[in-house]
Design a protein around this motif. Structure first.
Motif, PDB file in Angstrom:
ATOM      1  N   ASP A  19       0.836  -1.209   0.000  1.00 57.90           N
ATOM      2  CA  ASP A  19       0.000   0.000   0.000  1.00 57.90           C
ATOM      3  C   ASP A  19       0.870   1.258   0.000  1.00 57.90           C
ATOM      4  O   ASP A  19       1.934   1.287   0.622  1.00 57.90           O
ATOM      5  CB  ASP A  19      -0.905   0.021   1.235  1.00 57.90           C
ATOM      6  N   LEU A  20       0.404   2.278  -0.687  1.00 62.91           N
ATOM      7  CA  LEU A  20       1.128   3.554  -0.749  1.00 62.91           C
ATOM      8  C   LEU A  20       0.676   4.433   0.416  1.00 62.91           C
ATOM      9  O   LEU A  20      -0.090   5.382   0.258  1.00 62.91           O
ATOM     10  CB  LEU A  20       0.896   4.243  -2.095  1.00 62.91           C
ATOM     11  N   ILE A  21       1.181   4.093   1.605  1.00 61.94           N
ATOM     12  CA  ILE A  21       0.806   4.799   2.828  1.00 61.94           C
ATOM     13  C   ILE A  21       2.056   5.181   3.608  1.00 61.94           C
ATOM     14  O   ILE A  21       3.135   4.629   3.393  1.00 61.94           O
ATOM     15  CB  ILE A  21      -0.109   3.940   3.739  1.00 61.94           C
ATOM     16  N   VAL A  22       1.888   6.128   4.521  1.00 60.86           N
ATOM     17  CA  VAL A  22       2.986   6.527   5.397  1.00 60.86           C
ATOM     18  C   VAL A  22       2.478   6.692   6.826  1.00 60.86           C
ATOM     19  O   VAL A  22       1.290   6.858   7.068  1.00 60.86           O
ATOM     20  CB  VAL A  22       3.646   7.856   4.959  1.00 60.86           C
ATOM     21  N   ALA A  23       3.438   6.667   7.724  1.00 55.21           N
ATOM     22  CA  ALA A  23       3.216   7.026   9.123  1.00 55.21           C
ATOM     23  C   ALA A  23       3.934   8.354   9.328  1.00 55.21           C
ATOM     24  O   ALA A  23       5.087   8.513   8.898  1.00 55.21           O
ATOM     25  CB  ALA A  23       3.794   5.953  10.045  1.00 55.21           C
ATOM     26  N   VAL A  24       3.277   9.309   9.953  1.00 56.15           N
ATOM     27  CA  VAL A  24       3.912  10.589  10.274  1.00 56.15           C
ATOM     28  C   VAL A  24       4.435  10.514  11.706  1.00 56.15           C
ATOM     29  O   VAL A  24       4.021   9.661  12.486  1.00 56.15           O
ATOM     30  CB  VAL A  24       2.942  11.783  10.109  1.00 56.15           C
ATOM     31  N   SER A  25       5.338  11.410  12.041  1.00 57.52           N
ATOM     32  CA  SER A  25       5.908  11.413  13.387  1.00 57.52           C
ATOM     33  C   SER A  25       4.792  11.487  14.429  1.00 57.52           C
ATOM     34  O   SER A  25       3.774  12.152  14.228  1.00 57.52           O
ATOM     35  CB  SER A  25       6.868  12.586  13.552  1.00 57.52           C
ATOM     36  N   ALA A  26       4.998  10.783  15.535  1.00 62.51           N
ATOM     37  CA  ALA A  26       3.995  10.775  16.603  1.00 62.51           C
ATOM     38  C   ALA A  26       3.737  12.181  17.118  1.00 62.51           C
ATOM     39  O   ALA A  26       2.599  12.530  17.441  1.00 62.51           O
ATOM     40  CB  ALA A  26       4.446   9.856  17.740  1.00 62.51           C
ATOM     41  N   SER A  27       4.784  13.008  17.172  1.00 66.85           N
ATOM     42  CA  SER A  27       4.593  14.372  17.668  1.00 66.85           C
ATOM     43  C   SER A  27       3.658  15.167  16.766  1.00 66.85           C
ATOM     44  O   SER A  27       2.818  15.925  17.251  1.00 66.85           O
ATOM     45  CB  SER A  27       5.936  15.076  17.839  1.00 66.85           C
ATOM     46  N   LEU A  28       3.758  14.995  15.462  1.00 66.43           N
ATOM     47  CA  LEU A  28       2.860  15.682  14.530  1.00 66.43           C
ATOM     48  C   LEU A  28       1.458  15.076  14.612  1.00 66.43           C
ATOM     49  O   LEU A  28       0.463  15.794  14.682  1.00 66.43           O
ATOM     50  CB  LEU A  28       3.393  15.593  13.102  1.00 66.43           C
ATOM     51  N   PHE A  29       1.378  13.759  14.638  1.00 66.90           N
ATOM     52  CA  PHE A  29       0.090  13.069  14.705  1.00 66.90           C
ATOM     53  C   PHE A  29      -0.652  13.438  15.986  1.00 66.90           C
ATOM     54  O   PHE A  29      -1.856  13.689  15.973  1.00 66.90           O
ATOM     55  CB  PHE A  29       0.304  11.555  14.638  1.00 66.90           C
ATOM     56  N   ASP A  30       0.072  13.491  17.099  1.00 70.79           N
ATOM     57  CA  ASP A  30      -0.563  13.801  18.379  1.00 70.79           C
ATOM     58  C   ASP A  30      -1.067  15.240  18.442  1.00 70.79           C
ATOM     59  O   ASP A  30      -2.073  15.516  19.085  1.00 70.79           O
ATOM     60  CB  ASP A  30       0.397  13.516  19.535  1.00 70.79           C
ATOM     61  N   VAL A  31      -0.390  16.158  17.763  1.00 69.29           N
ATOM     62  CA  VAL A  31      -0.821  17.555  17.741  1.00 69.29           C
ATOM     63  C   VAL A  31      -2.054  17.721  16.855  1.00 69.29           C
ATOM     64  O   VAL A  31      -3.014  18.382  17.225  1.00 69.29           O
ATOM     65  CB  VAL A  31       0.315  18.483  17.233  1.00 69.29           C
ATOM     66  N   LEU A  32      -2.032  17.108  15.673  1.00 70.22           N
ATOM     67  CA  LEU A  32      -3.122  17.299  14.714  1.00 70.22           C
ATOM     68  C   LEU A  32      -4.178  16.204  14.786  1.00 70.22           C
ATOM     69  O   LEU A  32      -5.231  16.321  14.176  1.00 70.22           O
ATOM     70  CB  LEU A  32      -2.555  17.409  13.302  1.00 70.22           C
ATOM     71  N   GLY A  33      -3.883  15.122  15.497  1.00 69.22           N
ATOM     72  CA  GLY A  33      -4.861  14.070  15.746  1.00 69.22           C
ATOM     73  C   GLY A  33      -5.265  13.267  14.538  1.00 69.22           C
ATOM     74  O   GLY A  33      -4.633  13.298  13.490  1.00 69.22           O
ATOM     75  N   ASN A  34      -6.379  12.539  14.716  1.00 71.57           N
ATOM     76  CA  ASN A  34      -6.862  11.655  13.661  1.00 71.57           C
ATOM     77  C   ASN A  34      -7.304  12.405  12.415  1.00 71.57           C
ATOM     78  O   ASN A  34      -7.619  11.787  11.409  1.00 71.57           O
ATOM     79  CB  ASN A  34      -8.006  10.789  14.183  1.00 71.57           C
ATOM     80  N   GLY A  35      -7.336  13.736  12.476  1.00 75.51           N
ATOM     81  CA  GLY A  35      -7.662  14.526  11.289  1.00 75.51           C
ATOM     82  C   GLY A  35      -6.661  14.316  10.168  1.00 75.51           C
ATOM     83  O   GLY A  35      -6.941  14.599   9.008  1.00 75.51           O
ATOM     84  N   LEU A  36      -5.489  13.805  10.498  1.00 74.20           N
ATOM     85  CA  LEU A  36      -4.486  13.495   9.475  1.00 74.20           C
ATOM     86  C   LEU A  36      -4.798  12.192   8.745  1.00 74.20           C
ATOM     87  O   LEU A  36      -4.353  11.987   7.625  1.00 74.20           O
ATOM     88  CB  LEU A  36      -3.093  13.389  10.097  1.00 74.20           C
ATOM     89  N   CYS A  37      -5.551  11.304   9.393  1.00 79.73           N
ATOM     90  CA  CYS A  37      -5.867  10.008   8.796  1.00 79.73           C
ATOM     91  C   CYS A  37      -6.569  10.181   7.452  1.00 79.73           C
ATOM     92  O   CYS A  37      -7.541  10.921   7.336  1.00 79.73           O
ATOM     93  CB  CYS A  37      -6.745   9.192   9.734  1.00 79.73           C
ATOM     94  N   GLY A  38      -6.039   9.506   6.451  1.00 79.89           N
ATOM     95  CA  GLY A  38      -6.630   9.556   5.117  1.00 79.89           C
ATOM     96  C   GLY A  38      -6.204  10.755   4.290  1.00 79.89           C
ATOM     97  O   GLY A  38      -6.549  10.837   3.109  1.00 79.89           O
ATOM     98  N   GLN A  39      -5.456  11.676   4.884  1.00 85.64           N
ATOM     99  CA  GLN A  39      -4.994  12.846   4.135  1.00 85.64           C
ATOM    100  C   GLN A  39      -3.922  12.431   3.124  1.00 85.64           C
ATOM    101  O   GLN A  39      -3.097  11.566   3.400  1.00 85.64           O
ATOM    102  CB  GLN A  39      -4.401  13.898   5.074  1.00 85.64           C
ATOM    103  N   LYS A  40      -3.940  13.059   1.973  1.00 85.87           N
ATOM    104  CA  LYS A  40      -2.925  12.800   0.954  1.00 85.87           C
ATOM    105  C   LYS A  40      -1.689  13.627   1.253  1.00 85.87           C
ATOM    106  O   LYS A  40      -1.775  14.724   1.799  1.00 85.87           O
ATOM    107  CB  LYS A  40      -3.470  13.111  -0.436  1.00 85.87           C
ATOM    108  N   LEU A  41      -0.571  13.079   0.848  1.00 85.87           N
ATOM    109  CA  LEU A  41       0.717  13.712   1.068  1.00 85.87           C
ATOM    110  C   LEU A  41       1.539  13.465  -0.182  1.00 85.87           C
ATOM    111  O   LEU A  41       1.465  12.388  -0.786  1.00 85.87           O
ATOM    112  CB  LEU A  41       1.349  13.001   2.273  1.00 85.87           C
ATOM    113  N   CYS A  42       2.309  14.437  -0.621  1.00 83.21           N
ATOM    114  CA  CYS A  42       3.166  14.305  -1.796  1.00 83.21           C
ATOM    115  C   CYS A  42       4.621  14.276  -1.342  1.00 83.21           C
ATOM    116  O   CYS A  42       5.100  15.219  -0.716  1.00 83.21           O
ATOM    117  CB  CYS A  42       2.933  15.453  -2.763  1.00 83.21           C
ATOM    118  N   ILE A  43       5.315  13.184  -1.641  1.00 79.38           N
ATOM    119  CA  ILE A  43       6.729  13.037  -1.289  1.00 79.38           C
ATOM    120  C   ILE A  43       7.556  13.291  -2.540  1.00 79.38           C
ATOM    121  O   ILE A  43       7.218  12.810  -3.626  1.00 79.38           O
ATOM    122  CB  ILE A  43       7.028  11.620  -0.765  1.00 79.38           C
TER     123      ILE A  43
END
Length: 134
Positions: A19-43
């Protein structure tokens, strides 16, 4: 960016290494919460781009770092590389949102804050440096 074996992620979905998925740093995830889930990101790296989806958090990653599945990592390099510098932006590759690391002058050597906005980040008082997240 590093890579990891996918499975049940922090967003509640079970994913595979293809799957074309990533995990973001816990510090970023914890600040922005589950609102990041499913968001697209361009690497981006070395003239290549890949659009992925946020599905997990990475407890061992520094702020702004990514952990991708082997499929994501192999788009840019062989798994033997293990770790590589990339830049990324929140949103689809054709419509990128600026993601910059802005360090506070008083704690520039110890911490940084990730600023996510459609506009260019403004300094947080005093001189700040900015660069793309790696």
């Amino acid at each position: 960016m590093t890579y990891y074996d996918a499975g049940l992620g922090a967003c509640g979905n079970t994913n595979t290494n293809s799957d074309l998925i990533v995990a973001v740093s816990a510090s970023l995830f914890d600040v922005l919460g589950n609102g990041l889930c499913g968001q697209k990101l361009c690497i981006s790296m070395g003239g290549k781009q890949l659009e992925v989806m946020i599905q997990d958090k990475c407890p061992g990653c520094s702020m702004g770092s990514l952990d991708g599945t082997p499929a994501v990592f192999q788009h840019f390099a062989n798994l033997d590389v293990g770790r590589m510098s990339t830049s990324w932006s929140l949103g689809p590759c054709q419509s990128q949102t600026a993601v910059s690391r802005v360090a506070s002058p008083s704690v520039a050597s110890k911490t940084s804050t990730t600023v996510i906005s459609k506009a260019t980040p403004k300094p947080l008082g005093g001189a700040c440096r900015k660069k793309l997240v790696q």
